[in-house]
Design a protein around this motif. Structure first.
Motif, mmCIF file in Angstrom:
data_model
loop_
_atom_site.group_PDB
_atom_site.id
_atom_site.type_symbol
_atom_site.label_atom_id
_atom_site.label_comp_id
_atom_site.label_asym_id
_atom_site.label_seq_id
_atom_site.Cartn_x
_atom_site.Cartn_y
_atom_site.Cartn_z
ATOM 1 N N CYS A 72 26.221 -13.702 38.013
ATOM 2 C CA CYS A 72 26.079 -12.276 37.692
ATOM 3 C C CYS A 72 27.435 -11.583 37.645
ATOM 4 O O CYS A 72 27.701 -10.768 36.754
ATOM 5 N N LEU A 75 29.165 -12.438 34.454
ATOM 6 C CA LEU A 75 28.638 -11.648 33.338
ATOM 7 C C LEU A 75 29.207 -10.234 33.343
ATOM 8 O O LEU A 75 29.508 -9.674 32.281
ATOM 9 N N ALA A 76 29.369 -9.658 34.532
ATOM 10 C CA ALA A 76 29.945 -8.316 34.633
ATOM 11 C C ALA A 76 31.395 -8.314 34.156
ATOM 12 O O ALA A 76 31.833 -7.394 33.452
ATOM 13 N N ALA A 79 31.388 -8.548 30.417
ATOM 14 C CA ALA A 79 31.039 -7.248 29.836
ATOM 15 C C ALA A 79 32.229 -6.292 29.897
ATOM 16 O O ALA A 79 32.489 -5.547 28.942
ATOM 17 N N ALA A 82 34.739 -7.293 27.261
ATOM 18 C CA ALA A 82 34.242 -6.872 25.945
ATOM 19 C C ALA A 82 34.408 -5.361 25.771
ATOM 20 O O ALA A 82 34.790 -4.890 24.695
ATOM 21 N N ALA A 83 34.143 -4.618 26.837
ATOM 22 C CA ALA A 83 34.319 -3.163 26.772
ATOM 23 C C ALA A 83 35.784 -2.803 26.551
ATOM 24 O O ALA A 83 36.090 -1.864 25.810
ATOM 25 N N ALA A 96 35.362 0.669 31.336
ATOM 26 C CA ALA A 96 35.676 -0.768 31.357
ATOM 27 C C ALA A 96 36.504 -1.128 32.584
ATOM 28 O O ALA A 96 36.268 -2.155 33.222
ATOM 29 N N LEU A 99 34.316 -1.113 35.742
ATOM 30 C CA LEU A 99 33.431 -2.278 35.695
ATOM 31 C C LEU A 99 34.207 -3.552 36.014
ATOM 32 O O LEU A 99 33.751 -4.395 36.774
#
Length: 102
Positions: A72, A75-76, A79, A82-83, A96, A99
């Motif tokens: 998890c 994945l964060a 993300a 990607a942001a 971003a 996160l």
């Protein structure tokens, strides 16, 4: 997961995080044109957010297991990266950055 494996993953993660943050800072100051002060404030906010959620996320990781939690968290991070790639404003960079920091 063995302790040695976890340690190797943590070292690799720390090196990758350091490289990513270096590139991100240069990108957002030199290419996007954000002020250095704003980038520094976002990094400070990300560090503060990470400090606030460290214990709750640790408790959650204990409940769900190290493997599932690591998945998890990965994945964060994906993300967040990607942001970063699509961020073109201070607000998008801040989302971003926090996160990624958490």
């Amino acid at each position: 997961m063995t302790t040695q494996r976890v340690q190797r993953v943590q070292v690799a993660s720390a090196v990758a995080d350091g490289a990513a943050l270096t590139i991100v800072v240069l990108y957002f100051t030199q290419v996007v044109g954000l002020p250095e002060e704003a980038v520094g404030l976002v990094l400070a906010a990300a560090a503060g957010a990470a400090a606030l959620v460290a214990t709750p996320l640790g408790v959650w990781a204990d409940r769900v297991g190290l493997g599932r939690a690591a998945g998890c968290f990965s994945l964060a991070v994906a993300a967040a990266l990607a942001a970063y790639a699509f961020a073109d404003s201070l607000a998008a960079y801040a989302v971003a950055g926090v996160l990624f920091g958490v």
